[in-house]
Write an enzyme that holds these catalytic residues in place. Structure first.
Site, short mmCIF file in Angstrom:
data_model
loop_
_atom_site.label_atom_id
_atom_site.label_comp_id
_atom_site.label_asym_id
_atom_site.label_seq_id
_atom_site.Cartn_x
_atom_site.Cartn_y
_atom_site.Cartn_z
N GLY B 251 0.85 -1.20 -0.04
CA GLY B 251 0.08 -0.01 -0.13
C GLY B 251 0.67 1.39 0.06
O GLY B 251 0.79 2.15 -0.92
N PHE B 252 1.51 1.32 1.03
CA PHE B 252 2.74 2.63 1.23
C PHE B 252 1.86 3.73 1.08
O PHE B 252 2.33 4.95 0.69
CB PHE B 252 3.61 2.28 0.27
CG PHE B 252 4.25 0.68 0.21
CD1 PHE B 252 4.85 0.48 1.28
CD2 PHE B 252 4.19 0.16 -1.04
CE1 PHE B 252 5.42 -0.88 1.36
CE2 PHE B 252 4.80 -1.16 -0.78
CZ PHE B 252 5.36 -1.50 -0.08
N GLY B 480 1.07 -6.57 3.98
CA GLY B 480 2.32 -7.19 4.09
C GLY B 480 3.17 -6.59 5.22
O GLY B 480 4.31 -7.21 5.57
N GLY B 522 -1.71 0.49 12.34
CA GLY B 522 -2.44 -0.70 12.50
C GLY B 522 -2.21 -1.78 13.27
O GLY B 522 -3.34 -2.00 14.15
N ARG B 638 7.26 -2.29 22.84
CA ARG B 638 7.37 -3.90 22.90
C ARG B 638 7.16 -4.17 21.64
O ARG B 638 6.31 -3.90 20.67
CB ARG B 638 6.24 -4.52 23.55
CG ARG B 638 6.28 -6.03 23.87
CD ARG B 638 5.34 -6.39 24.53
NE ARG B 638 3.96 -6.36 24.03
CZ ARG B 638 3.58 -7.39 23.34
NH1 ARG B 638 3.93 -8.42 23.31
NH2 ARG B 638 2.20 -7.22 22.77
N THR B 644 8.30 -10.21 11.40
CA THR B 644 7.59 -9.20 10.58
C THR B 644 8.12 -7.77 10.92
O THR B 644 8.32 -6.88 10.12
CB THR B 644 6.32 -9.34 10.69
OG1 THR B 644 5.75 -8.96 12.02
CG2 THR B 644 5.63 -10.75 10.09
N LYS B 711 4.32 0.20 20.51
CA LYS B 711 4.27 1.83 19.88
C LYS B 711 4.08 1.25 18.42
O LYS B 711 3.40 0.35 18.03
CB LYS B 711 5.24 2.45 19.92
CG LYS B 711 5.84 2.87 21.63
CD LYS B 711 6.51 4.12 21.86
CE LYS B 711 7.85 4.12 21.76
NZ LYS B 711 8.59 5.05 22.03
N GLY B 714 6.13 0.86 11.26
CA GLY B 714 6.15 0.76 9.88
C GLY B 714 6.68 2.05 9.00
O GLY B 714 7.41 2.21 8.23
N GLU B 715 6.28 3.19 9.81
CA GLU B 715 6.63 4.49 9.20
C GLU B 715 8.08 4.85 9.50
O GLU B 715 8.79 5.30 8.99
CB GLU B 715 5.75 5.38 9.62
CG GLU B 715 4.04 5.21 9.03
CD GLU B 715 3.66 5.56 8.00
OE1 GLU B 715 4.50 6.21 7.15
OE2 GLU B 715 2.72 5.19 7.39
#
Lengths: 159, 748
Positions: B251-252, B480, B522, B638, B644, B711, B714-715
């Site tokens: 997506g990004f 993903g 998410g 954590r 992943t 927390k 991904g960003e």
């Protein structure tokens, strides 16, 4: 109207006979006519590798190959890689073990290229793998895992 | 059903140690069995292909579809000449659903090159593609501007154009005065160009009507926005729209809202009484969805002679479309990465003739960090300080903006651990001082990053089954990033059952409502809901609040004691939202609108942090830059799923390599649009571009933030990668990159 061409080939060992428009790509035939949706469309221009399949044992980007050209040939897709009992191929298992994927969209093409990379004898060194896997884009950036998976399936250690 | 805000009751419900659970869904992905939106192929399927404008701006004066309509197999050609009966969906950042307020095909206006002007539907894909190429349009063209400095742009101040408290300029103290009085000063302009998200999965999917219910199969980060937006556009009840998106091929940010092709696709499907599939050509995706806008940053840093920061001024101009303003939050992190007592931010928008730019991974934070962290490297040079030491000596205690405490802040630990793993102590300070025998220059650079921790409303439902399995139905999306792995891991770990006994359903509006999954919120938000649902499930099963559970036995026992249940399953639900969020946030989530809380919460502010260390090698003849090694250490609370999470950081480092060295969407002021609109010319990293990447986590749970201690990751993982590489390029060459991507010619 373009006249249709009778095309006979095998896909994952199954005989197929289709009346094809000469403009149809192998990718679209696999996905839209044969229900083999594992091969993915990421660009339709041969730039990303998500549609990689094997034709007579060689890797091709199926989006650039008119399907009529596989007449008389043997096509293998991602759906034909695992064993008939569902057992994963060692390279597929290596992809799982090394987390060589994220979203998974490029993964079928990566696996097909990885199989070819090893069969071609291009998995002898890490830089060889990197180079010969560079036709397959992965926007999630799973490249280190892909390298590790191909290396492991080729029976090599790091280096 | 529980409706909890924040259960601080963590001691009674400790989280078990997190195991290295393999990625859930990996088997489906390596066998090709995973079904993405466009993999759906119902009987009777027709195929659609758009036609796009070749004018940079203006009006359509003629649209000739006769030749296209004559192509055998063509069923329908939709355009503004037709009355499509489509209402506006509204801009996603203005209480709407779509990536921009403009819905094409409704009138003759052309706002930008590449805007769709027709949709051709045919029995076969080849017929649709052929016919689309035969549609002829004539235009009355108008002047347009696609670059920040072009004639005809319009610049507006954000705090005047978007008068919302969280978008006001950040002002702390008297930054201009403190800057003027500072003995050491850096004043530089940094720029990042336009970029596109280019997830591997093309935009598109299948629209079909089951009676009066619209079913959409399409990869999206916001199934709720598609549901709510299509209902608004088509004038139907949202319950008559179902969006199914179990796997998203990346997506990004590109798929974070309703795309304008879907409503016309639904109209075509309804008129034909057939399902219709549309997969946008890759070239179209460069104009059919959002992109990362150009941003230009003037950064002024004032410091004492030791490099202690006294003032920072960060002024940003961001590219906008003519219609919509993407709320900019560049200064949210630059005002907080360090303990700067005087800060002034200013954010402006420059209106140009493009589709509305939008969110692309770390949309503001990646460019902002490039500017600030490059300037900090310049300051370190001016002060004669080591860049890691300089950052450590400027660490912040409380939040410099609000004065509130950080919920947790381990940036210093990231820097120290990263320096140790990288071997930073061996770095000679002078640029150009590491050279290999063949003349290759080697450079080492460091940069830090931060990203706000936001929390959104989530509904999670757990179904404990008589066979001992547990089904988790959660409002979220799997692009993903590994959300299903983290959720399965959490349920399995809590109940003491195998991960293979847990099934997770995300991306299906038939099951639960869905908030947008973006902004890295998410995993933390869905874990919060699942955490609450697990407590509820345990209560309904009549088992203790902690410890392993024999699910099959507990379900059977619950069935015996409550015969009104059918004995097949025990169901528990929880609805959670961010601390301090008003109840309306839940209504917004149910409607498919965005409703994030944070990073300012009632008692604290919450950010994730990271430090990146990069090694580059610059070839001697043509100074091509290669990134041979990166070490990244993240503070994401954590770690919910180590396998992943590590992949997210490695992937973000690859993104940073692309951002620093190759990714740039080229514009030609003569034509408009983006000219390198394919994957050969928009250059993202390939396997051979990526060297060694080492990832580590501080791993300290943040129980001040929420009971799961998680927390976001991904960003923040991308924030700071590009400046670490740019700073390494400076260290190798002595040339300071101030614009991304860094090109060979910049180093000649």
């Amino acid at each position: 109207m373009t006249s249709e061409v009778v095309t006979e080939f095998t896909v994952n060992g199954q005989a197929v006979r289709l009346d094809l428009d000469p403009r149809e790509s192998l990718l679209d035939v696999l996905r839209e006519r044969l229900g083999l949706t594992g091969s993915k469309k990421g660009c339709d221009h041969g730039q990303c590798g998500a549609c990689t399949v094997h034709v007579d044992g060689r890797r091709v980007v199926s989006c650039l190959l008119p399907a009529v050209q596989v007449n008389g040939r043997s096509v293998r897709t991602i759906e034909g890689v695992a064993g008939p009992d569902g057992a994963l191929h060692p390279l597929q298992q290596a992809f799982v073990d090394h987390d060589a994927l994220q979203c998974g969209y490029c993964t079928p093409g990566q696996v097909m290229s990885g199989l070819a990379c090893i069969a071609e004898g291009n998995a002898g060194a890490d830089d060889d793998i990197r180079e010969h896997m560079s036709g397959n884009l992965c926007r999630c950036g799973a490249y280190p895992g892909i390298l590790a998976a191909v290396r492991a399936a080729a029976g090599r250690r790091e280096g | 059903m529980t409706d909890t805000e924040e259960s601080g009751d963590r001691t009674a419900h400790p989280w078990p140690p997190v195991e290295r659970t393999p990625r859930v869904g990996a088997r489906e992905k390596v066998t090709g069995a995973a079904r993405y939106g466009a993999d759906h192929a119902p009987p009777g399927l027709a195929y659609a292909i758009p036609v796009v404008a070749t004018a940079g701006k203006g009006r359509i004066t003629g649209l000739d579809t006769a030749e296209a309509a004559a192509v055998p197999g063509v069923l329908l050609i939709l355009s503004h000449l037709d009355d499509l009966g489509i209402a506006p969906a509204g801009y996603v950042m203005a209480d709407g659903y779509a990536f921009q307020s403009l819905q094409p095909l409704l009138d003759d206006r052309i706002a930008y090159r590449g805007q769709p002007i027709a949709l051709v539907v045919a029995d076969t894909l080849v017929a649709a593609v052929h016919a689309a190429g035969l549609v002829r349009a004539a235009y009355d063209e108008e002047p347009f501007a696609v670059e920040l400095d072009a004639a005809g742009t319009e610049t507006v101040l954000q705090e005047e154009a978007l008068p919302l408290p969280f978008l006001a300029d950040v002002v702390v103290g008297d930054a201009d005065g403190a800057y003027e009085r500072s003995p050491l000063r850096v004043d530089a302009v940094y720029e990042t160009g336009p970029q596109h998200q280019v997830p591997m999965e093309l935009i598109g999917g299948v629209a079909e009507w089951h009676g009066d219910t619209l079913v959409v199969h399409e990869g999206t980060q916001s199934a709720g926005a598609l549901r709510g937006g299509l209902a608004r556009q088509l004038g139907i009840d949202p319950d008559r729209v179902q969006v199914i998106t179990p796997y998203v091929g990346g997506g990004f940010g590109q798929k974070n809202s309703l795309q304008p092709h879907l409503a016309p696709l639904a109209v075509a499907a309804r008129r034909l009484g057939r399902p219709v599939k549309l997969v946008l050509p890759r070239a179209h995706t460069f104009h059919a969805a959002s992109f990362r806008p150009v941003s230009r940053h003037r950064v002024r840093l004032g410091a004492d002679r030791s490099g202690r920061l006294l003032a920072a001024i960060h002024e940003v101009d961001q590219q906008a479309s003519r219609r919509d303003l993407l709320p900019a939050t560049y200064t949210e992190i630059t005002s907080r990465l360090y303990g700067i007592s005087s800060f002034r931010g200013r954010q402006r928008h420059v209106r140009t003739d493009v589709q509305t730019p939008g969110y692309m991974r770390a949309p503001f934070e990646h460019p902002a960090a490039f500017a600030l962290e490059s300037a900090l490297d310049e300051l370190a040079c001016a002060a004669g300080r080591d860049p890691v030491e300089l950052r450590l000596s400027n660490d912040a205690g409380a939040d410099p903006v609000t004065g509130k405490p950080f919920s947790s802040r381990h940036l210093a630990a990231c820097l120290r651990r990263g320096a140790e793993l990288f071997g930073w102590a061996e770095r000679p300070p002078d640029p150009g001082s590491m050279r290999e025998t063949d003349g290759t220059l080697v450079g080492w650079g460091v940069a830090a990053g931060a990203y706000p921790v936001m929390t959104v409303p989530v509904l999670a439902r757990l179904r404990a089954r008589a066979d001992g399995r547990v089904l988790a139905e959660v409002g979220g999306h799997e692009m993903g990033q590994g959300i299903t792995t983290a959720l399965a891991r959490a349920v399995a770990g809590d109940l003491g059952i195998g991960v293979d006994r847990v099934d997770v359903v995300v991306g299906d509006t038939r099951v639960v409502p869905h908030h947008l999954t973006a902004g890295a919120w998410g995993t933390n938000s869905t874990l919060l809901a699942v955490h609450a649902a697990l407590l509820e499930l345990r209560a309904r099963l009549g088992v203790p609040r902690e410890g392993p559970v024999d699910v099959a036995a507990a379900v059977a026992a619950a069935g015996r004691s409550a015969p009104e249940q059918d004995g097949a399953e025990v169901v528990a639900e929880a609805l959670t939202k961010g601390p301090g969020q008003p109840p309306e946030a839940v209504d917004r989530m149910r409607a498919g609108l965005v409703a994030p809380a944070g990073p300012e919460y009632p008692g604290h502010v919450a950010f994730s942090f990271i430090a990146h260390f990069a090694e580059v090698r610059v070839a001697p003849a043509a100074p091509r830059v290669r990134v041979s090694r990166v070490v990244s250490v993240a503070d994401c609370g954590r770690v919910a799923s180590p396998v992943t999470a590590e992949a997210q950081v490695r992937g973000a480092v690859v993104w940073g390599i692309g951002a620093a060295l190759s990714e740039h969407s080229e514009v030609d002021p003569r034509f408009g649009g983006f000219v390198n609109a394919d994957l050969a010319d928009y250059v993202i990293p390939v396997n051979a571009d990526v060297g060694r990447i080492e990832v580590a986590f501080v791993g300290e749970p943040d129980f001040t933030l929420n009971p799961t201690g998680v927390k976001t990751l991904g960003e923040v993982a991308l924030v700071g990668v590009a400046p670490a590489i740019a700073n390494a390029v400076f260290h190798a060459t002595g040339r300071r990159p101030r614009s991304l991507p860094i090109r060979v010619e910049d180093l000649l």
